[in-house]
Design a protein around this motif. Sequence first.
Motif, PDB file in Angstrom:
ATOM      1  N   VAL A   1      13.567  -8.621  11.563  1.00 18.75           N
ATOM      2  CA  VAL A   1      12.745  -7.863  11.070  1.00 18.75           C
ATOM      3  C   VAL A   1      11.193  -8.086  11.591  1.00 18.75           C
ATOM      4  CG1 VAL A   1      11.734  -7.188   8.819  1.00 18.75           C
ATOM      5  CG2 VAL A   1      14.230  -7.910   8.975  1.00 18.75           C
ATOM      6  N   ALA A   2      10.601  -6.793  12.039  1.00 18.27           N
ATOM      7  CA  ALA A   2       9.233  -6.918  12.251  1.00 18.27           C
ATOM      8  C   ALA A   2       8.345  -6.746  11.112  1.00 18.27           C
ATOM      9  CB  ALA A   2       9.051  -5.881  13.337  1.00 18.27           C
ATOM     10  N   GLU A   3       7.793  -7.622  10.380  1.00 15.48           N
ATOM     11  CA  GLU A   3       7.353  -7.708   9.057  1.00 15.48           C
ATOM     12  C   GLU A   3       5.870  -6.995   9.104  1.00 15.48           C
ATOM     13  OE1 GLU A   3       8.623  -8.376   6.498  1.00 15.48           O
ATOM     14  OE2 GLU A   3       9.930 -10.026   6.562  1.00 15.48           O
ATOM     15  N   MET A   4       5.888  -6.042   7.975  1.00 15.05           N
ATOM     16  CA  MET A   4       4.583  -5.454   7.758  1.00 15.05           C
ATOM     17  C   MET A   4       3.594  -6.531   7.622  1.00 15.05           C
ATOM     18  SD  MET A   4       5.409  -1.759   6.493  1.00 15.05           S
ATOM     19  CE  MET A   4       6.991  -2.238   5.538  1.00 15.05           C
ATOM     20  N   GLU A   5       2.328  -6.185   7.545  1.00 14.44           N
ATOM     21  CA  GLU A   5       1.192  -7.243   7.234  1.00 14.44           C
ATOM     22  C   GLU A   5       1.355  -7.528   5.753  1.00 14.44           C
ATOM     23  OE1 GLU A   5      -3.751  -7.713   7.052  1.00 14.44           O
ATOM     24  OE2 GLU A   5      -2.666  -6.145   8.306  1.00 14.44           O
ATOM     25  N   ARG A   6       1.482  -6.353   5.082  1.00 21.46           N
ATOM     26  CA  ARG A   6       1.653  -6.313   3.667  1.00 21.46           C
ATOM     27  C   ARG A   6       3.183  -6.149   3.274  1.00 21.46           C
ATOM     28  NH1 ARG A   6      -2.520  -2.984  -0.149  1.00 21.46           N
ATOM     29  NH2 ARG A   6      -1.006  -3.837  -1.666  1.00 21.46           N
ATOM     30  N   SER A   7       3.979  -7.412   3.062  1.00 19.59           N
ATOM     31  CA  SER A   7       5.117  -7.460   2.637  1.00 19.59           C
ATOM     32  C   SER A   7       5.439  -8.662   1.423  1.00 19.59           C
ATOM     33  CB  SER A   7       6.184  -7.686   4.013  1.00 19.59           C
ATOM     34  OG  SER A   7       5.715  -9.089   4.425  1.00 19.59           O
ATOM     35  N   GLY A   8       6.617  -8.646   1.285  1.00 22.39           N
ATOM     36  CA  GLY A   8       7.108  -9.547   0.152  1.00 22.39           C
ATOM     37  C   GLY A   8       6.281  -9.270  -1.079  1.00 22.39           C
ATOM     38  N   PHE A   9       5.409 -10.152  -1.767  1.00 17.87           N
ATOM     39  CA  PHE A   9       4.982 -10.204  -3.104  1.00 17.87           C
ATOM     40  C   PHE A   9       3.710  -9.140  -2.878  1.00 17.87           C
ATOM     41  CE2 PHE A   9       3.007 -14.075  -1.512  1.00 17.87           C
ATOM     42  CZ  PHE A   9       1.690 -13.657  -1.839  1.00 17.87           C
ATOM     43  N   ARG A  10       3.331  -9.089  -1.546  1.00 15.36           N
ATOM     44  CA  ARG A  10       2.125  -8.283  -1.408  1.00 15.36           C
ATOM     45  C   ARG A  10       2.640  -6.947  -0.620  1.00 15.36           C
ATOM     46  NH1 ARG A  10      -2.239 -13.078   0.197  1.00 15.36           N
ATOM     47  NH2 ARG A  10      -3.042 -13.155  -1.673  1.00 15.36           N
ATOM     48  N   SER A  11       3.884  -6.430  -0.799  1.00 22.58           N
ATOM     49  CA  SER A  11       4.263  -5.017  -0.317  1.00 22.58           C
ATOM     50  C   SER A  11       3.438  -4.273  -0.860  1.00 22.58           C
ATOM     51  CB  SER A  11       5.564  -5.077  -0.632  1.00 22.58           C
ATOM     52  OG  SER A  11       5.974  -3.699  -0.162  1.00 22.58           O
ATOM     53  N   ARG A  12       3.067  -3.154  -0.276  1.00 31.91           N
ATOM     54  CA  ARG A  12       2.370  -1.901  -0.425  1.00 31.91           C
ATOM     55  C   ARG A  12       3.306  -1.156  -1.139  1.00 31.91           C
ATOM     56  NH1 ARG A  12      -2.529   0.175   1.285  1.00 31.91           N
ATOM     57  NH2 ARG A  12      -2.053  -0.576   3.330  1.00 31.91           N
ATOM     58  N   CYS A  13       3.096  -0.506  -2.393  1.00 29.65           N
ATOM     59  CA  CYS A  13       3.695   0.494  -3.078  1.00 29.65           C
ATOM     60  C   CYS A  13       3.952   1.759  -2.325  1.00 29.65           C
ATOM     61  CB  CYS A  13       3.104   0.669  -4.415  1.00 29.65           C
ATOM     62  SG  CYS A  13       4.047   1.971  -5.621  1.00 29.65           S
ATOM     63  N   CYS A  14       5.280   2.425  -2.454  1.00 26.11           N
ATOM     64  CA  CYS A  14       5.402   3.637  -1.989  1.00 26.11           C
ATOM     65  C   CYS A  14       4.891   4.807  -2.597  1.00 26.11           C
ATOM     66  CB  CYS A  14       7.003   3.884  -1.715  1.00 26.11           C
ATOM     67  SG  CYS A  14       7.919   4.211  -3.173  1.00 26.11           S
ATOM     68  N   GLY A  15       4.562   4.458  -3.871  1.00 21.64           N
ATOM     69  CA  GLY A  15       3.693   5.665  -4.662  1.00 21.64           C
ATOM     70  C   GLY A  15       4.881   6.291  -5.681  1.00 21.64           C
ATOM     71  N   GLY A  16       5.928   5.793  -5.527  1.00 17.67           N
ATOM     72  CA  GLY A  16       7.248   6.621  -6.366  1.00 17.67           C
ATOM     73  C   GLY A  16       7.335   5.919  -7.871  1.00 17.67           C
ATOM     74  N   GLY A  17       6.651   4.834  -8.148  1.00 18.56           N
ATOM     75  CA  GLY A  17       6.965   4.308  -9.335  1.00 18.56           C
ATOM     76  C   GLY A  17       6.356   4.868 -10.480  1.00 18.56           C
ATOM     77  N   GLY A  18       6.482   4.451 -11.947  1.00 24.67           N
ATOM     78  CA  GLY A  18       5.715   4.811 -13.084  1.00 24.67           C
ATOM     79  C   GLY A  18       5.437   6.414 -13.479  1.00 24.67           C
ATOM     80  N   GLY A  19       6.392   7.098 -12.667  1.00 20.25           N
ATOM     81  CA  GLY A  19       6.396   8.555 -12.930  1.00 20.25           C
ATOM     82  C   GLY A  19       5.078   9.211 -12.004  1.00 20.25           C
ATOM     83  N   ALA A  20       4.586   8.341 -11.374  1.00 17.61           N
ATOM     84  CA  ALA A  20       3.536   8.848 -10.454  1.00 17.61           C
ATOM     85  C   ALA A  20       3.872  10.253  -9.449  1.00 17.61           C
ATOM     86  CB  ALA A  20       2.900   7.987  -9.502  1.00 17.61           C
ATOM     87  N   PRO A  21       4.939  10.358  -8.857  1.00 19.07           N
ATOM     88  CA  PRO A  21       5.273  11.692  -8.271  1.00 19.07           C
ATOM     89  C   PRO A  21       5.461  12.967  -9.156  1.00 19.07           C
ATOM     90  CG  PRO A  21       6.645  10.006  -7.580  1.00 19.07           C
ATOM     91  CD  PRO A  21       6.054   9.449  -8.796  1.00 19.07           C
ATOM     92  N   ILE A  22       5.736  12.631 -10.471  1.00 27.18           N
ATOM     93  CA  ILE A  22       6.044  13.533 -11.518  1.00 27.18           C
ATOM     94  C   ILE A  22       4.410  13.991 -11.966  1.00 27.18           C
ATOM     95  CG2 ILE A  22       6.827  14.265 -13.973  1.00 27.18           C
ATOM     96  CD1 ILE A  22       8.966  11.991 -13.063  1.00 27.18           C
TER      97      ILE A  22
END
Length: 659
Positions: free
Chosen positions: A559-580
């Motif tokens: 795996v080529a890890e992203m700078e923001r991975s693990g507990f600092r992963s950047r959200c995809c924007g799909g949680g909390g009803g945000a896309p709705i």
Amino acid sequence: MLNTILPILIFAALALAAVGAGRRVRLWRQGRPSPVPLLKGLAALPRRYLVDLHHVVARDKVMSNTHVATAGGFVAAAVLMILVHGLGLANPVLGALLLAASACMFVGSLFVARRRRDPPARLSRGPWMRLPKSLMAFSLGVFLITLPTVGILPPDAGSWILALVLAAVVVWGLAEMVVGMTWGGPMKHAFAGALHLAFHRRPERFSSKAGGEGRSTGLKALDLENEATPLGVETPSDFTWNQLLGFDACVQCGRCEAVCPAFAAGQPLNPKKLIQDMVVGLAGGSDAGYAGSPYPGKPVGEHHGNPHGPIVARQGTALVDAETLWSCTTCRACVEECPMMIEHVDAIVDMRRHLTLEHGNTPGKGAEVLDNLIATDNPGGFDPGSRLHWAADLNLPRMADLGQVDVLLWLGDGAFDMRNQRTLRALVKVLRAAEVDFAVLGDEERDSGDVARRLGDEATFQSLARRNIATLSRYRFQRIVTCDPHSFHVLGNEYSELGGHYAVQHHSTFIAELYDAGRLAFSPWKGGSVTYHDPCYLGRYNGEYEAPRRVLEALGIQVAEMERSGFRSRCCGGGGGAPIIDIPGERRIPDMRMNDVKETGAELVAVGCPQCTAMLEGVVDASAEVRDIAELVADALVARPAAAAPRRSADKTTAEEVI
């Protein structure tokens, strides 16, 4: 002169601090009752401070060491100062210890000053800019007035030394460092923060061993049968008293601001500003004195409130605009980074509950989705009887026919999504290759309630949850497995308050166990470079970071890890009803995440969440293909030897041993 004046000044400062402490406690007690074990919490405070808090602070090594020197030096110097100069217990040993403590504090204050010389944007300015000078004044002043105590200066030197340091150590140092702890100012966080750690509304967050192993992420249920229970939070006084205490503990370090995906996207949310707005509401006033980054696109000074006034006004201005609350993706990045362990997401959902349950003010497609959940048990409004249409050719075993299996496969509402159906088909293929005894609920399965709960509709969530719990109670199974981290989290962590207690696993964890048990065999990876995106509800919510990577490693993928991975992963924007809700910003959160992927040079991004798949695949001109871990595993399956030995270390539990 020194021996006469110092005790008066020290105890006057302590008396003022005590008066301020009483005033501060009264402000917190405006909130609703919240039972906490007072003595047990105070007894646990040292460990929570030294282990749990510093587990977060230590992520920045320089500031961690600075905090140890400054805060540790201050506590020691303050106690010793009371003994030596307040109570007159002057002797060379205590005097030497006081010199060492104040010198340690002074060294720490130099690093604080360096940090404040050109502070990063996330740090609040204003009163905080004087903090290094106050630290220096206190530590240097205490050091100088202690020199005669240890014989370095003659005893009669006190009169002229006092004239030099009186303004610094007493008027400035004591006022800021002691009185300011309870009356307000940069040092307020020390008093409120200590009590917040002791009386935290989630004591289970704190570890029982070093390393910060504690975890508590499930939302608290509302008692809907009690008519006296407020439906969410309308005013600051509707929060529990220890929530108000937690807001007051904010140190305005801006770590939450730096990791918030909504803030980075230019949406009108800054978690630090939100907490400070709650502090304004706690005491009453306006946000004009706030000296940090504002909500994007919203000027400072236009919002005001009081403990019993509305947080979100239906007309006019109040503490917070509704769109600020709806911008949150509930990713918990802010909570994960907060050294004071403030629960931002709890507060946001509490305020959403009031808007949804009391006023029906759910923007975007929120109202439509909630109506669909009520009418059809799924957010898309699909015919509940069509949940298994995608699997017509798979002949999936059903719980209604079997009654008892080892694994209940929870499909989630991705069963209605054509893209996620590919993931589900892949997972079924993997389970059959490993000869897992599994079944599905089929038409009996309902939405887990995650979306309803995050949108603030606690009533619909509890209705869905109770009916799911009633359905599950009719069958026997060892565990639930799902490819949806949101369902995984809700079933495993939030159904328990309503009587549903289950062992729930994400499919990546289960696949890793099957591989370790020798029940799966893979052909070598022949594709390009791969990175992995950590879903918020799998990682930060449930601490699962290793299993998906172990599966990818088993496939032969480095795996080529992203700078923001693990507990600092950047959200995809799909949680909390945000896309709705779809609050507009300057850029899209999934676009930013795909830029993170692009920086790794990866040709493929592996995911473990249907919402992450949808959000990342929705990026225009994406530089990498998006595939679920189950799809990668299904493509790599080969026939395994008849007597394959378990691939595991001796201390790991295999799937065979559990099932």
